[in-house]
Enzyme design. Structure first.
Site, short mmCIF file in Angstrom:
data_model
loop_
_atom_site.label_atom_id
_atom_site.label_comp_id
_atom_site.label_asym_id
_atom_site.label_seq_id
_atom_site.Cartn_x
_atom_site.Cartn_y
_atom_site.Cartn_z
N HIS A 105 47.31 50.46 38.94
CA HIS A 105 45.94 50.97 39.06
C HIS A 105 45.80 52.32 38.37
O HIS A 105 44.80 52.60 37.70
CB HIS A 105 45.56 51.18 40.53
CG HIS A 105 45.54 49.94 41.37
ND1 HIS A 105 46.45 49.69 42.35
CD2 HIS A 105 44.68 48.90 41.37
CE1 HIS A 105 46.16 48.54 42.94
NE2 HIS A 105 45.10 48.03 42.37
N MET A 119 53.84 44.98 39.34
CA MET A 119 53.35 45.76 40.48
C MET A 119 52.14 45.07 41.10
O MET A 119 51.26 44.57 40.39
CB MET A 119 53.00 47.17 40.04
CG MET A 119 54.25 47.94 39.72
SD MET A 119 53.98 49.68 39.85
CE MET A 119 55.61 50.24 39.35
#
Ligand code: PAF
Length: 278
Positions: free
Chosen positions: A34, A181
């Site tokens: 992110h 991830m």
């Protein structure tokens, strides 16, 4: 950094801060993937907006909506450091007020792969992303390649509904052992975590075979399935070698392919992909 919960506040700040805006939609519990999106958005725009919203409409009835990991305090710290200007953390009834009844259904590209396993998922994703686009009115929106089908669906929706927004897709960020991830990696026990790099190993083996001239898509699927079969904790949902635009399964992958897979390890459902020839 402004942190707000109402649509009206997002619109007000969006109006007050002139210049270009990049939007990073998230469900929170942020990781380096992110933050890479936020950093890219900060490099390419005057301002960065981030949404943190665990969107109930994209979870099926038996899925992990209530268990989905949340840590808003840590997320806000990370976003401040990464250079976000505005964070929207709406309550559910700000996004879906009582009486809400409008949904966005993207058709063909939502049917295979994740859509086959999670039949209402992309209706929820397309709906919330359309709302985010309306609320923030960004110039660019940033998504990770890890959710490859989500990217295809959002591009299609933006094109079909004439959103004047550039969709920017950023590379998958991986742990040192190759595991992509994901906020859901937190569900893995240490033993399951040790098994999880099998996903990327399977994708790399198929990619290597493709690079060595194996363009029979069925054979590429077999290579991925074979590697996953050797991992006793991995329960395979699908392995795919599909056209990267239509997501239709290929027979001949000579022109390239999206190699993707979904695997359950314990209570975590993990997805990953690599593009070959693109
Ligand atoms: O990728 C996600 O985290 C979500 O699907 C998104 C795009 C934020 C929509 O809820």
């Amino acid at each position: 950094m402004h942190v707000v919960s109402s649509v009206a506040d997002v619109r007000r700040i969006r109006r007050e801060l002139a210049g270009s805006w990049g939007l990073v939609p998230t469900m929170g519990f942020l990781h380096a993937g992110h933050l890479a999106l936020v950093e890219r958005a900060a490099a390419e725009n005057d301002h960065v907006g981030v949404s943190i919203f665990v969107n109930p409409t994209q979870f099926g009835p038996a899925e992990d909506l209530t268990a989905y990991p949340r840590d808003i305090g840590r997320d806000l710290e990370l976003l401040r450091e990464a250079g976000a200007d505005l964070v929207w953390t709406p309550p559910v009834d700000e996004v879906y007020p009582p009486g809400y009844q409008t949904y966005v259904a993207v058709e063909e590209v939502t049917k295979p792969l994740e859509g086959a396993a999670r039949p209402t998922h992309f209706r929820g994703v397309a709906t919330v992303v359309a709302k985010l686009f309306n609320v923030f009115q960004p110039d660019r929106a940033y998504f990770g390649q890890k959710d490859a089908q989500q990217v295809v669906v959002i591009r299609q929706m933006a094109r079909d509904l004439d959103f004047p927004i550039e969709i920017v897709v950023c590379p998958i960020v991986r742990e040192p052992d190759g595991l992509a991830m994901s906020s859901r990696n937190i569900y893995l026990t240490p033993e399951q975590r040790a098994a999880a790099p099998a996903l990327y190993r399977a994708l790399c083996a198929a990619r290597d075979a493709w690079r060595s001239g194996e363009h029979d898509a069925g054979r590429l699927r077999q290579i991925m399935a074979g590697i996953l079969a050797a991992e006793t904790l991995a329960e395979v949902e699908y392995v795919s070698a599909a056209d990267p635009i239509t997501l239709v399964e290929l027979e001949d992958a000579a022109a390239g392919a999206l190699l993707s897979l979904a695997v359950r390890i314990g209570r975590a459902r993990l997805i990953d992909n690599v593009l070959v020839g693109w």
